[in-house]
Scaffold this motif. Sequence first.
Motif, PDB file in Angstrom:
ATOM      1  N   VAL A   1       4.413 -20.062  16.471  1.00 59.80           N
ATOM      2  CA  VAL A   1       3.712 -18.934  15.832  1.00 59.80           C
ATOM      3  C   VAL A   1       4.544 -18.392  14.673  1.00 59.80           C
ATOM      4  CG1 VAL A   1       4.516 -17.372  17.670  1.00 59.80           C
ATOM      5  CG2 VAL A   1       2.657 -16.652  16.227  1.00 59.80           C
ATOM      6  N   LEU A   2       3.841 -18.131  13.575  1.00 60.21           N
ATOM      7  CA  LEU A   2       4.463 -17.527  12.394  1.00 60.21           C
ATOM      8  C   LEU A   2       4.123 -16.044  12.415  1.00 60.21           C
ATOM      9  CD1 LEU A   2       5.646 -17.459   9.483  1.00 60.21           C
ATOM     10  CD2 LEU A   2       3.415 -18.232   8.665  1.00 60.21           C
ATOM     11  N   ILE A   3       5.167 -15.221  12.415  1.00 60.37           N
ATOM     12  CA  ILE A   3       4.951 -13.768  12.449  1.00 60.37           C
ATOM     13  C   ILE A   3       5.101 -13.266  11.016  1.00 60.37           C
ATOM     14  CG2 ILE A   3       5.701 -11.595  13.523  1.00 60.37           C
ATOM     15  CD1 ILE A   3       5.253 -13.602  15.699  1.00 60.37           C
ATOM     16  N   LEU A   4       4.019 -12.718  10.498  1.00 63.01           N
ATOM     17  CA  LEU A   4       4.063 -12.186   9.130  1.00 63.01           C
ATOM     18  C   LEU A   4       4.042 -10.668   9.196  1.00 63.01           C
ATOM     19  CD1 LEU A   4       1.369 -14.265   7.208  1.00 63.01           C
ATOM     20  CD2 LEU A   4       3.864 -14.450   7.054  1.00 63.01           C
ATOM     21  N   GLU A   5       4.997 -10.056   8.509  1.00 67.80           N
ATOM     22  CA  GLU A   5       4.946  -8.605   8.354  1.00 67.80           C
ATOM     23  C   GLU A   5       4.851  -8.416   6.858  1.00 67.80           C
ATOM     24  OE1 GLU A   5       6.558  -4.454   7.982  1.00 67.80           O
ATOM     25  OE2 GLU A   5       7.268  -6.300   7.041  1.00 67.80           O
ATOM     26  N   LEU A   6       3.743  -7.851   6.391  1.00 64.68           N
ATOM     27  CA  LEU A   6       3.514  -7.840   4.947  1.00 64.68           C
ATOM     28  C   LEU A   6       2.633  -6.671   4.518  1.00 64.68           C
ATOM     29  CD1 LEU A   6       0.892 -10.647   4.100  1.00 64.68           C
ATOM     30  CD2 LEU A   6       1.005  -9.378   6.221  1.00 64.68           C
ATOM     31  N   GLY A   7       2.654  -6.396   3.222  1.00 64.33           N
ATOM     32  CA  GLY A   7       1.779  -5.372   2.661  1.00 64.33           C
ATOM     33  C   GLY A   7       0.428  -6.005   2.350  1.00 64.33           C
ATOM     34  N   ILE A   8      -0.652  -5.277   2.700  1.00 66.13           N
ATOM     35  CA  ILE A   8      -1.996  -5.779   2.362  1.00 66.13           C
ATOM     36  C   ILE A   8      -2.644  -4.741   1.458  1.00 66.13           C
ATOM     37  CG2 ILE A   8      -4.259  -6.472   3.245  1.00 66.13           C
ATOM     38  CD1 ILE A   8      -2.897  -7.454   5.769  1.00 66.13           C
ATOM     39  N   ALA A   9      -3.009  -5.184   0.230  1.00 69.26           N
ATOM     40  CA  ALA A   9      -3.550  -4.258  -0.768  1.00 69.26           C
ATOM     41  C   ALA A   9      -5.013  -3.974  -0.477  1.00 69.26           C
ATOM     42  CB  ALA A   9      -3.402  -4.874  -2.154  1.00 69.26           C
ATOM     43  N   SER A  10      -5.452  -2.814  -0.905  1.00 70.48           N
ATOM     44  CA  SER A  10      -6.844  -2.434  -0.664  1.00 70.48           C
ATOM     45  C   SER A  10      -7.713  -2.955  -1.800  1.00 70.48           C
ATOM     46  CB  SER A  10      -6.907  -0.901  -0.563  1.00 70.48           C
ATOM     47  OG  SER A  10      -8.202  -0.475  -0.805  1.00 70.48           O
ATOM     48  N   SER A  11      -8.529  -3.946  -1.498  1.00 71.42           N
ATOM     49  CA  SER A  11      -9.490  -4.468  -2.469  1.00 71.42           C
ATOM     50  C   SER A  11     -10.540  -5.255  -1.704  1.00 71.42           C
ATOM     51  CB  SER A  11      -8.802  -5.400  -3.479  1.00 71.42           C
ATOM     52  OG  SER A  11      -9.782  -6.174  -4.157  1.00 71.42           O
ATOM     53  N   PRO A  12     -11.816  -5.093  -2.053  1.00 72.72           N
ATOM     54  CA  PRO A  12     -12.851  -5.849  -1.329  1.00 72.72           C
ATOM     55  C   PRO A  12     -12.862  -7.319  -1.741  1.00 72.72           C
ATOM     56  CG  PRO A  12     -13.853  -4.508  -3.053  1.00 72.72           C
ATOM     57  CD  PRO A  12     -12.380  -4.205  -3.076  1.00 72.72           C
ATOM     58  N   ARG A  13     -12.206  -7.622  -2.879  1.00 75.97           N
ATOM     59  CA  ARG A  13     -12.245  -9.008  -3.395  1.00 75.97           C
ATOM     60  C   ARG A  13     -11.068  -9.827  -2.873  1.00 75.97           C
ATOM     61  NH1 ARG A  13     -13.528  -6.255  -7.921  1.00 75.97           N
ATOM     62  NH2 ARG A  13     -11.414  -6.454  -8.767  1.00 75.97           N
ATOM     63  N   ALA A  14     -11.243 -11.141  -2.908  1.00 77.72           N
ATOM     64  CA  ALA A  14     -10.139 -12.030  -2.545  1.00 77.72           C
ATOM     65  C   ALA A  14      -9.233 -12.151  -3.757  1.00 77.72           C
ATOM     66  CB  ALA A  14     -10.689 -13.400  -2.145  1.00 77.72           C
ATOM     67  N   GLU A  15      -8.129 -11.405  -3.776  1.00 75.57           N
ATOM     68  CA  GLU A  15      -7.241 -11.442  -4.942  1.00 75.57           C
ATOM     69  C   GLU A  15      -5.822 -10.998  -4.547  1.00 75.57           C
ATOM     70  OE1 GLU A  15      -8.145  -8.466  -7.890  1.00 75.57           O
ATOM     71  OE2 GLU A  15      -8.920  -7.084  -6.401  1.00 75.57           O
ATOM     72  N   TRP A  16      -4.874 -11.386  -5.397  1.00 71.19           N
ATOM     73  CA  TRP A  16      -3.503 -10.906  -5.270  1.00 71.19           C
ATOM     74  C   TRP A  16      -3.423  -9.692  -6.185  1.00 71.19           C
ATOM     75  CZ3 TRP A  16      -0.607 -13.337  -1.646  1.00 71.19           C
ATOM     76  CH2 TRP A  16      -1.029 -14.597  -1.223  1.00 71.19           C
ATOM     77  N   VAL A  17      -3.205  -8.520  -5.618  1.00 72.41           N
ATOM     78  CA  VAL A  17      -3.305  -7.272  -6.380  1.00 72.41           C
ATOM     79  C   VAL A  17      -1.913  -6.858  -6.864  1.00 72.41           C
ATOM     80  CG1 VAL A  17      -4.049  -4.845  -6.265  1.00 72.41           C
ATOM     81  CG2 VAL A  17      -5.251  -6.578  -4.926  1.00 72.41           C
ATOM     82  N   LYS A  18      -1.805  -6.591  -8.193  1.00 69.13           N
ATOM     83  CA  LYS A  18      -0.519  -6.162  -8.744  1.00 69.13           C
ATOM     84  C   LYS A  18      -0.299  -4.689  -8.396  1.00 69.13           C
ATOM     85  CE  LYS A  18       1.786  -6.689 -13.159  1.00 69.13           C
ATOM     86  NZ  LYS A  18       1.525  -6.986 -14.569  1.00 69.13           N
ATOM     87  N   VAL A  19       0.836  -4.376  -7.779  1.00 69.70           N
ATOM     88  CA  VAL A  19       1.086  -2.999  -7.333  1.00 69.70           C
ATOM     89  C   VAL A  19       2.399  -2.517  -7.929  1.00 69.70           C
ATOM     90  CG1 VAL A  19       1.501  -1.511  -5.330  1.00 69.70           C
ATOM     91  CG2 VAL A  19      -0.125  -3.392  -5.153  1.00 69.70           C
TER      92      VAL A  19
END
Length: 469
Positions: free
Chosen positions: A121-139
């Motif tokens: 199992v790969l455990i990911l701890e990550l930030g998830i940006a708020s957007s309804p679209r499938a995209e990598w959001v610049k923050v």
Amino acid sequence: MAQYQSFPDASGDSRTLEKLKALKLPDLAGRSFLDVGCNEGFFCGFAKFAGASRSVGLDRSAAFLARARHRFPDCEFHLRDWSELPEGPFDVVLLASALHYAEDQAALLHRLAGALTEDGVLILELGIASSPRAEWVKVKRGIDERYFPSMAQLTQTLAGYAWKWMGPSVDQAGDPVPRHVIHVSRRRPIAYLLMQPPGYGKSSIASNLFLPAKVPVVSGDGVIQRIAKGQLNASPRLKKLVARDYSPFTIDKTIQRVFDEKAGPDLVRLWHAENGRGDFALDGFVPLKYHEQVKEQFLLADYMPVVLQWERLTPSMAPMAGMDEYAESFNQSILEVDGYGRIPAASKKMSPPAGYVDEVQAHAGRVILRGWAVDENGDIPAQLVVGIGAERNFVDLGEPVERKDVQRHLKLAHARLGYVIDFPVPGINSLAELGKKGLSLSTPSGRPLRLAQRVIKSMVSVAEPTKPE
Ligand SMILES: C[S@@+](CC[C@H](N)C(=O)[O-])C[C@H]1O[C@@H](n2cnc3c(N)ncnc32)[C@H](O)[C@@H]1O
């Protein structure tokens, strides 16, 4: 150098103990563990503490790693970029608060998943940006600008894996993106197993549900037909069993025999070979007592078996299993005319049986009977009379088995009509011996139970002397 991880003796920017709790790590005892971007080694130290057989950390910062080695000398640390992972595979891989530093984040995720053991199992701890679209959001963060995936993007990137959102993680000061924990594991292809008896609507379900969803369907009957026609490379014993009395109208009997004679695994192998690799649905009858065996075989073949079971809503075929006898009786009754050429009233109609014997087994001095019975009040009788040869035995029926098919057929208020009788009959060690002696069942009031055709055939066919080949 700033302190990132927090220890009891050093407070850093990250609430490391809370993060550890949020990660919901699996049991690490005896497992191998890799922390990618391990920083000062807090999670590696925890893995060793939790009994990991191997605890490995990787980071490109020499200063952080020097401290990690000092704190946790029992762990293994590698000073390197995560483009080159230490030799694995690993049961558990952790990537915490680091994905956003990767140039190609999707590529890093796939590389880490590729370092997992079969059930890792790969455990990911990550930030998830708020957007309804499938995209990598610049923050824009306090210290820099980074890209974070939206949930839709993550869903797309992880489409080839099995993954689960485990909950929120701790906030990170100066970082506006909420953190989450996700567990990712290898996704086995799914085998949807529709193994109900003929007449249950398997093919309709397959074509209405699976084909529109582009899940290929393997037809169990189709495979048997192709074996019979010599179009499939089946094992010699399977070919022989199918060829014995193949008819497209009695494929269920052929399948029953294949499983009874232990060639079921050969047939199952052909079913999944038909599909190649990937999800598929099997539309193929398998006798109930072999469902577990088939499920096991798919598990071992690295599938995730999903067994679909449902109830038949049209009247069950089981009470009609004596149709041949009804037909014979009717034919006979035509001769039983009175002086005026009329069929006497009593002969016009056979009284319905008080129940059925659907299945019989005989071995090691025991006879096992399964079926259903109903008395004049619509209840299962407390006892049945089992006749073996000239001998009559009164057998107590234990806790009734639910038979919803019989309930529906007889339109009764309850389904507690099934019985399983298992009783000793010294000297009877096979169906052939039982068939020779003769088997009959009735209620204590004398109403007979009928033997299903397949029960009669099973005793007759094994009782017949086999011809030398
Ligand atoms: C924000 S810290 C997170 C540390 C730790 N995973 C945690 O959650 O407590 C990110 C870590 O990733 C390391 N890192 C960043 N880019 C890296 C790369 N390309 N290869 C290896 N490590 C890297 C940094 O040196 C740093 O220790």
